[in-house]
Write a protein that holds these residues in place. Structure first.
Motif, PDB file in Angstrom:
ATOM      1  N   ASP A 293       0.874  -1.165   0.000  1.00 25.85           N
ATOM      2  CA  ASP A 293       0.000   0.000   0.000  1.00 25.85           C
ATOM      3  C   ASP A 293       0.916   1.222   0.000  1.00 25.85           C
ATOM      4  N   ARG A 294       0.812   2.035  -1.046  1.00 29.08           N
ATOM      5  CA  ARG A 294       1.755   3.145  -1.191  1.00 29.08           C
ATOM      6  C   ARG A 294       1.754   4.065   0.023  1.00 29.08           C
ATOM      7  N   ASP A 295       0.574   4.354   0.564  1.00 22.69           N
ATOM      8  CA  ASP A 295       0.485   5.289   1.678  1.00 22.69           C
ATOM      9  C   ASP A 295       1.101   4.702   2.947  1.00 22.69           C
ATOM     10  N   VAL A 602      -2.993  -6.376  11.736  1.00 25.70           N
ATOM     11  CA  VAL A 602      -1.748  -5.848  11.181  1.00 25.70           C
ATOM     12  C   VAL A 602      -0.579  -6.172  12.101  1.00 25.70           C
ATOM     13  N   THR A 603       0.537  -6.607  11.493  1.00 27.76           N
ATOM     14  CA  THR A 603       1.800  -6.804  12.212  1.00 27.76           C
ATOM     15  C   THR A 603       2.791  -5.736  11.768  1.00 27.76           C
ATOM     16  N   VAL A 604       3.524  -5.172  12.730  1.00 27.92           N
ATOM     17  CA  VAL A 604       4.573  -4.200  12.419  1.00 27.92           C
ATOM     18  C   VAL A 604       5.853  -4.635  13.118  1.00 27.92           C
ATOM     19  N   GLN A 631      -0.643   2.992  13.917  1.00 31.34           N
ATOM     20  CA  GLN A 631      -1.790   3.893  13.890  1.00 31.34           C
ATOM     21  C   GLN A 631      -2.190   4.238  12.458  1.00 31.34           C
ATOM     22  N   PHE A 632      -1.197   4.574  11.654  1.00 28.87           N
ATOM     23  CA  PHE A 632      -1.470   4.945  10.264  1.00 28.87           C
ATOM     24  C   PHE A 632      -2.076   3.768   9.500  1.00 28.87           C
ATOM     25  N   LEU A 637      -6.499   1.129   6.680  1.00 29.52           N
ATOM     26  CA  LEU A 637      -7.283  -0.079   6.418  1.00 29.52           C
ATOM     27  C   LEU A 637      -8.650  -0.043   7.089  1.00 29.52           C
ATOM     28  N   GLN A 638      -8.912   1.051   7.808  1.00 28.50           N
ATOM     29  CA  GLN A 638     -10.194   1.260   8.483  1.00 28.50           C
ATOM     30  C   GLN A 638     -10.517   0.105   9.435  1.00 28.50           C
TER      31      GLN A 638
END
Length: 655
Positions: A293-295, A602-604, A631-632, A637-638
């Motif tokens: 996802d570019r953003d 989501v995993t970061v 957070q972003f 991804l809402q």
């Protein structure tokens, strides 16, 4: 009238037969014993006509006939040689001089993110070519035409003058490429200069247009509209039109398409329109759609770049992964490079460090040790573990990252406070002997993906280092449980946490969603491989334990908290092996986790190598990056908060 009688005409007598030796026989009246040749010549009478004897023409005719025959034979032999023996060779030479075959470059496919946003595309460009025969002395009537032309072209093409001159001097060819994939502006400069020289040539017959043999062919140039964004993933395209790194290299076959060819008659370096041509059209390459996802990629790259600069670190990486599908949403590296201008790129930054760097993970690896302990029923989250200030094992005296009195921790507290000693004590329960415990732990590390390729098939990817348990040294059998003595890459580390977030099922990470061919048909990527590593019960228990790292005040990851969301995570601060010396120097700081903790999406994972300014603890410098990027990603991804309360597992116990 004279009284004298006219002289009588001498009538020749009959020819005398020749002797066998070729001499004539003596006539009547000849003296015996004298040869006729020895007789004294008679004196002609005054007024008598002189007799002329003609030579025989036959010898001359024979000589002329022989010479003509030899000439005809020579012509016949040459004719046979040209038309029969060497016919193919001469035909080929004729074709070479008359016909030209040019490659029609296929249009390279584009690369987009998961939403169709262009990450790499191709624009119109020109290949600058030349006909060396038009720079010869015979053609230009000057000896240094290649040198003059090279002097004019070198500043425009940005190439070495001598190299261009050598190409223009090429023998036995009418086609050389001076520069590939030049912008239309470059060709316009050459075209304007060539036109100016042509005008001067018409005005002054003594001048020569040394650029008359320079031409252009339509081509394409690779551009990356977002600059250095995702450069480590995308890679670049070299001057030869082939991918030189990243996805451009990995999927070069699909992206490049298939070149075509055109064959046509030419004269003076130009196509003869009436002679016809034979063309095989080029087949365009396929477009590649990535999972990125570019953003989210921008947010991750911006966050890690700022922290690397602030910490004056060697490098850093952030990976964002969809826990359910294994798809990579972002993979950012710092420092990076701009694939639009490789001349300014640092060679050390041109790879994808998140996949190519092997490093010791430190405490983020403790989650695998805890997974083994829980899955083997060796302990529960509330099992009590007494943690002394020092622990003697093997040939070493182990300690935690801070001096402390004896801690009275639960197994959950061992993970929350990231105790090395507590982890050694817990994993020691995996077997009746240390050797057996080593084998059990090794089996889980392997199932989590350590020591194996991630499944991405990315160029230059490292498998990391995981020795067989029987090869573990005396110290390794106690350091590997808390993440030292074993090496991984950032993608492997992120995959470990995605496995826990996905209910204990490891999904091979993917970077490509699919390809779209020239016919517009979309072909999805193959389904990733899935492997059950631990039970769903163990995975959920681990998720609750990881919450304590962030949520509990005694945890090491409090800076990763996100208001409204339940967050699971783990800090890591490991001794770092300096790749230059092979010795420990500096630290690898890291943070890994997923959210929402009770319904992961989501995993970061974040890691920074060798921070030299400010804090080097993972919770302090990577925890905030995790928070910012997570957070972003959740907003993009809402993903809404679950609204449930935290697990609140106990960290300590009273003795």
């Amino acid at each position: 009238m004279s009284d004298r009688e006219p002289p009588r005409r001498r009538v020749p007598g009959p020819a005398r037969p020749a002797r066998p030796d070729g001499r004539r026989r003596p006539g009547p009246g000849a003296r015996p014993g004298r040869r006729p040749g020895g007789a004294r010549p008679r004196t002609a009478r005054p007024g008598a006509p002189r007799t002329i004897r003609l030579g025989s023409p036959r010898p001359r005719l024979r000589l002329v006939s022989l010479m003509l025959t030899l000439v005809m034979i020579a012509f016949l032999v040459r004719l046979l040689q040209v038309q029969a023996v060497d016919a193919g060779e001469y035909a080929a030479k004729a074709q070479l001089n008359r016909y030209v075959v040019h490659t029609l470059a296929a249009e390279r496919g584009g690369i987009t993110d998961r939403n169709g946003v262009a990450l790499a595309s191709s624009v119109d460009a020109n290949d600058i070519t030349a006909d060396p025969t038009m720079f010869t002395r015979e053609e230009t009537e000057i000896s240094d035409a290649p040198e003059q032309a090279a002097a004019l072209l070198a500043p425009i093409l940005g190439q070495d003058q001598e190299e261009i001159a050598e190409k223009l001097k090429a023998k036995k060819t009418r086609y050389v490429v001076l520069a590939r994939r030049q912008t239309p502006e470059v060709w316009k400069q050459i075209s304007d200069l060539r036109s100016a020289l042509a005008k001067e040539t018409r005005k002054d017959s003594g001048t020569v247009n040394v650029l008359a043999g320079v031409f252009q062919e339509p081509s394409s140039k690779r551009v990356y509209p977002n600059g250095d964004l995702a450069a480590g993933i995308l890679g670049w395209v070299g001057a030869d039109g082939k991918g030189g790194g990243g996805v451009e290299q990995q999927l070069n076959g699909e992206l490049a398409g298939k070149d075509g060819k055109i064959r046509y008659a030419q004269s003076g370096g130009r196509q003869v329109p009436t002679a016809g041509s034979n063309e095989t059209p080029a087949v365009p390459g396929s477009d590649v759609e990535l999972t990125l996802d570019r953003d989210i990629q921008w947010a991750a790259q911006n966050a890690i770049t700022e922290q690397v600069e602030k910490s004056k670190a060697d490098r850093g990486y952030v990976i964002v992964q969809d826990t359910r599908t294994g798809q990579i949403l972002a993979m950012a590296n710092s420092p990076g490079f701009d694939p639009n201008d490789l001349s300014k790129a640092d060679s050390d930054a041109m790879g994808n460090a998140a996949l190519q760097d092997a490093f010791e993970p430190g405490s983020t690896a403790k989650v695998m040790s805890m997974a083994a302990v829980l899955e083997e029923n060796a302990a529960t989250p509330t099992t009590r573990v007494t943690v002394p200030n020092r622990l003697h094992r093997g040939d070493r005296l182990f300690q935690d990252d801070v001096d402390h009195p004896t801690w009275y921790l639960t197994l959950n507290g061992v993970l929350a406070k990231s105790s090395n000693i507590g982890t050694i004590l817990a994993t020691g329960q995996l077997g009746d002997t240390q050797q057996e415990a080593n084998r059990v732990l090794h089996s889980y590390l392997r199932k989590f993906g350590l020591g194996s390729a991630t499944g991405l098939g990315f160029p230059g990817e490292t498998k990391g280092i995981l020795a067989a348990p029987e090869d573990w040294s005396t110290s390794q059998q106690y350091t590997i449980p808390f993440g030292q003595g074993v090496s991984i890459n950032a993608m492997q580390a992120a995959s470990v946490y995605s496995t826990i977030a996905n209910g204990g099922v490891r999904v091979e990470p993917t970077l490509v969603r699919g390809t779209e061919g020239p016919d517009g048909r979309f072909t999805p990527a193959p389904e990733p491989k899935k492997t059950r590593v631990v039970s769903e019960k163990t995975a959920k228990t681990l998720a609750r334990m990881l919450e304590s790292v962030v949520d509990d005040e005694e945890g090491t990851g409090t800076k990763a908290r996100i208001p409204g969301y339940r967050v699971a995570g783990k800090t890591g601060t490991a001794n770092r092996v300096d790749p230059a010396t092979g010795k420990y120097r500096g630290y690898t700081s890291s943070f890994a986790g997923f959210a929402p903790a009770d319904n992961p999406r989501v995993t970061v994972y974040c890691a920074i190598q060798n921070a030299t300014e400010g804090s080097y603890f993972g919770g302090q410098i990577c925890g905030p990056i995790y928070k910012e990027v997570m957070q972003f990603a959740l907003k993009t991804l809402q993903v809404p908060p679950t609204g449930a309360g935290p697990a609140n597992l106990p960290v300590t116990f009273k003795p």
